[in-house]
Design an enzyme around this catalytic site. Structure first.
Site, short mmCIF file in Angstrom:
data_model
loop_
_atom_site.label_atom_id
_atom_site.label_comp_id
_atom_site.label_asym_id
_atom_site.label_seq_id
_atom_site.Cartn_x
_atom_site.Cartn_y
_atom_site.Cartn_z
N LEU A 224 -47.11 17.80 31.86
CA LEU A 224 -47.25 18.42 30.83
C LEU A 224 -45.98 18.19 29.70
O LEU A 224 -45.60 19.86 30.29
CB LEU A 224 -48.37 18.34 30.32
CG LEU A 224 -48.35 18.45 28.82
CD1 LEU A 224 -49.00 17.41 28.35
CD2 LEU A 224 -49.54 19.31 28.53
N GLY A 235 -39.04 16.45 30.64
CA GLY A 235 -40.12 15.58 31.09
C GLY A 235 -38.19 15.65 32.56
O GLY A 235 -38.83 16.25 33.69
N GLU A 258 -49.96 12.24 42.62
CA GLU A 258 -50.84 11.60 43.16
C GLU A 258 -51.54 10.58 41.39
O GLU A 258 -51.79 10.81 40.43
CB GLU A 258 -52.35 12.98 42.67
CG GLU A 258 -53.46 12.79 42.41
CD GLU A 258 -54.50 13.84 42.81
OE1 GLU A 258 -53.82 15.33 42.86
OE2 GLU A 258 -55.32 14.11 41.65
C1 LIG Z 1 -44.83 11.71 30.12
C2 LIG Z 1 -43.83 12.86 29.99
C3 LIG Z 1 -44.26 14.45 31.33
C4 LIG Z 1 -42.11 12.65 30.06
O1 LIG Z 1 -41.99 14.21 29.18
P1 LIG Z 1 -41.06 14.16 28.13
O2 LIG Z 1 -39.87 15.33 28.43
O3 LIG Z 1 -41.62 13.47 26.65
O4 LIG Z 1 -39.42 12.93 28.22
P2 LIG Z 1 -38.12 12.57 28.79
O5 LIG Z 1 -37.03 13.31 27.19
O6 LIG Z 1 -37.43 13.62 29.68
O7 LIG Z 1 -37.90 11.51 29.19
C5 LIG Z 1 -36.09 10.85 29.78
C6 LIG Z 1 -36.52 9.71 29.66
O8 LIG Z 1 -37.80 9.04 30.38
C7 LIG Z 1 -37.81 7.84 30.07
N1 LIG Z 1 -39.53 7.90 30.11
C8 LIG Z 1 -40.17 9.22 29.62
N2 LIG Z 1 -41.53 8.40 29.48
C9 LIG Z 1 -41.67 7.61 29.06
C10 LIG Z 1 -42.35 6.61 28.22
N3 LIG Z 1 -43.72 7.24 28.36
N4 LIG Z 1 -41.93 5.74 27.97
C11 LIG Z 1 -40.83 4.87 28.52
N5 LIG Z 1 -40.35 5.79 29.12
C12 LIG Z 1 -40.66 7.29 28.94
C13 LIG Z 1 -36.79 7.28 29.29
O9 LIG Z 1 -36.43 6.91 29.57
C14 LIG Z 1 -36.64 8.38 28.81
O10 LIG Z 1 -35.48 8.61 28.69
P3 LIG Z 1 -34.46 8.67 26.36
O11 LIG Z 1 -36.03 8.82 25.92
O12 LIG Z 1 -33.59 8.41 26.20
O13 LIG Z 1 -35.38 6.65 26.39
C15 LIG Z 1 -44.88 14.07 28.75
O14 LIG Z 1 -44.39 12.52 27.38
C16 LIG Z 1 -45.59 13.83 28.46
O15 LIG Z 1 -45.59 15.30 28.95
N6 LIG Z 1 -46.74 13.32 27.99
C17 LIG Z 1 -48.37 13.48 27.96
C18 LIG Z 1 -48.97 13.32 29.81
C19 LIG Z 1 -48.59 12.60 30.30
O16 LIG Z 1 -48.69 11.85 29.96
N7 LIG Z 1 -48.05 12.69 31.77
C20 LIG Z 1 -47.18 12.41 33.05
C21 LIG Z 1 -48.75 12.33 33.83
S1 LIG Z 1 -49.06 13.08 34.34
#
Ligand SMILES: CC(C)(COP(=O)(O)OP(=O)(O)OC[C@H]1O[C@@H](n2cnc3c(N)ncnc32)[C@H](O)[C@@H]1OP(=O)(O)O)[C@@H](O)C(=O)NCCC(=O)NCCS
Length: 398
Positions: A224, A235, A258
């Site tokens: 998260l 992320g 997982e």
């Molecule tokens: C999913 C999650 C961990 C991603 O972290 P983040 O810091 O927001 O993602 P980043 O900014 O590092 O993303 C890097 C790249 O990954 C890809 N990416 C990441 N999340 C994405 C999404 N939801 N949809 C499409 N591409 C995604 C994109 O290419 C992105 O690059 P861009 O923004 O230049 O297009 C975060 O949004 C989160 O915690 N969401 C809620 C909980 C969740 O879904 N957790 C994962 C499952 S347990």
């Protein structure tokens, strides 16, 4: 009566306000508030609380240590039993997931902010990076690896994991007592009155499974990035740092996840395709030659990528390489991956009709791994064809 009942229903995703507080003025600043994406685990599938008008649930956290303020406010509450329906026990439900030790007094909470200067990141520092922010300039972030033996970590983790309920659809809390868990935490360094403080940005939990005879298979469980920090690259930094950490351990066979969600898969493809770029077998001039054993070997040996993921990461790598080719038209790239997902969903729908639920679970598991592998290989061939065709067209125009 139905109309009257409806007046006492509140959308719990709107009613619940979350906040990460650095400065006293943040408490009354609506600009720092964010809301859950999900609250169904506590309030049922329709995410509604009954029995209150103007319901406001405040769950505010100090930015680093996550010391908690929990308050419930409303303008009206049904007093007597209401057509045999009692008001929901909001306090009880929330108390069920937040650890003891929170305050319900805003002044006490504000005074806890003074202790934030004593909060230091847990565990060992793995990686430092900076991100440019339009308003604040260059911001520094740190990724730390912690385990349950770090003093104070268990209590901190109990506060941190409450966020999972609001942002992961199928979240569950882990038994953090088990020493096979690794925790990776992201912190932002910020300045307050000339001192350096640390704010919690996000985290990942990884379970170290044992693989006979002497290997381990780390499995990513939950990840998260807290909403105010999402979409800023944290992320990707976290997942890459975690991959690099495990790649350096000889006892690690490969890295898995997982029950990966769609968001996680997108992030993973992004990170793995970036990591693959540094391997000789994935050099741009080798991609049109097709998927090779050399790729499999390098991805496995150097990046410890689980075999199911290769094609997914390579496809992503090819598509993003193509997207950066000058003169390319987006419609020139067909969408085999989209087709694959749809097809997979159709297969599942068909299966659901003819299998008993207990059979479905095992079939889904088998199908997922086997078909994913086969289908991704097929889609890879299609993308390679696209790639060749486009490169030829661009060359003939040059
Ligand atoms: C999913 C999650 C961990 C991603 O972290 P983040 O810091 O927001 O993602 P980043 O900014 O590092 O993303 C890097 C790249 O990954 C890809 N990416 C990441 N999340 C994405 C999404 N939801 N949809 C499409 N591409 C995604 C994109 O290419 C992105 O690059 P861009 O923004 O230049 O297009 C975060 O949004 C989160 O915690 N969401 C809620 C909980 C969740 O879904 N957790 C994962 C499952 S347990």
């Amino acid at each position: 009566m139905e109309k009257k009942l409806a007046e006492y229903k509140c959308d719990t995703n709107e009613a619940l306000s979350l906040k990460l507080v650095r400065f006293p003025e943040d408490v009354d600043d609506d600009g720092t508030t964010f809301h859950p994406e999900y609250s169904h685990q506590l309030f049922g599938d329709d995410e509604v609380a009954f029995g209150y008008k103007g319901l406001q649930i405040q769950l505010f956290y100090t930015a680093g240590n996550l010391s908690t303020l929990f308050k419930v406010k409303y303008s009206l509450k049904v007093t007597d039993t209401f057509d045999c329906v009692e008001p929901d026990d909001i306090e009880g439900k929330i108390r069920g997931i937040i650890p003891a030790g929170f305050t319900s007094n805003t002044d006490d909470f504000v005074s806890l902010l003074e202790k934030e200067a004593n909060f230091k990141p847990f565990g060992t520092l793995l990686h430092t990076y900076t991100v440019h922010n339009e308003e604040a300039g260059e911001l520094t972030y740190q990724i730390h690896k912690a385990d349950i033996t770090c003093p104070g970590f268990q209590e901190y983790h109990e506060r941190l994991q409450t966020f999972l309920m609001w942002f992961i659809e199928t979240a569950s809390f882990i038994d953090s007592d088990d020493d096979r868990w690794d925790f990776f935490l992201v912190f932002e360094k910020y300045n307050k009155d000339g001192e350096t403080l640390y704010a919690t940005v996000g985290y990942m939990t990884v379970y170290n499974y044992y693989v006979y005879p002497d290997k381990t298979r780390p499995r990513v469980s939950q990840m998260l990035i807290l909403p105010p920090f999402q979409g800023e690259g944290h992320g990707a930094q976290l997942l890459e740092a975690v991959h690099r950490f495990y790649c350096g351990l000889p006892k690690v066979q490969d890295i898995t996840a997982e029950d990966p969600s769609e968001n996680y898969v997108k992030l993973r493809d992004f990170v793995l395709s970036k990591l693959c770029q540094s391997l000789p077998a994935f050099a741009v001039d080798k991609l049109p030659l097709g998927f090779s054993d050399e790729m499999v070997k390098e991805a496995q040996d150097k990046l410890k990528i689980n075999k199911v993921w290769y094609h997914s990461a390579v496809n992503y790598h090819l598509i993003s390489t193509l997207m950066h080719c000058e003169g390319i038209q987006p419609y020139e790239i067909t969408e085999p991956l989209g087709v694959f997902v749809q097809k997979n969903q159709r297969e599942l729908a068909k299966m659901k009709k003819c299998l008993r639920p207990e059979e479905l679970v095992s079939h889904m598991g088998q199908m997922d791994t086997r078909t994913q592998h086969e289908e991704l290989e097929k889609s890879y061939q299609i993308i390679v064809e696209d790639y060749r065709r486009i490169i030829e067209r661009l060359a003939s125009q040059a």
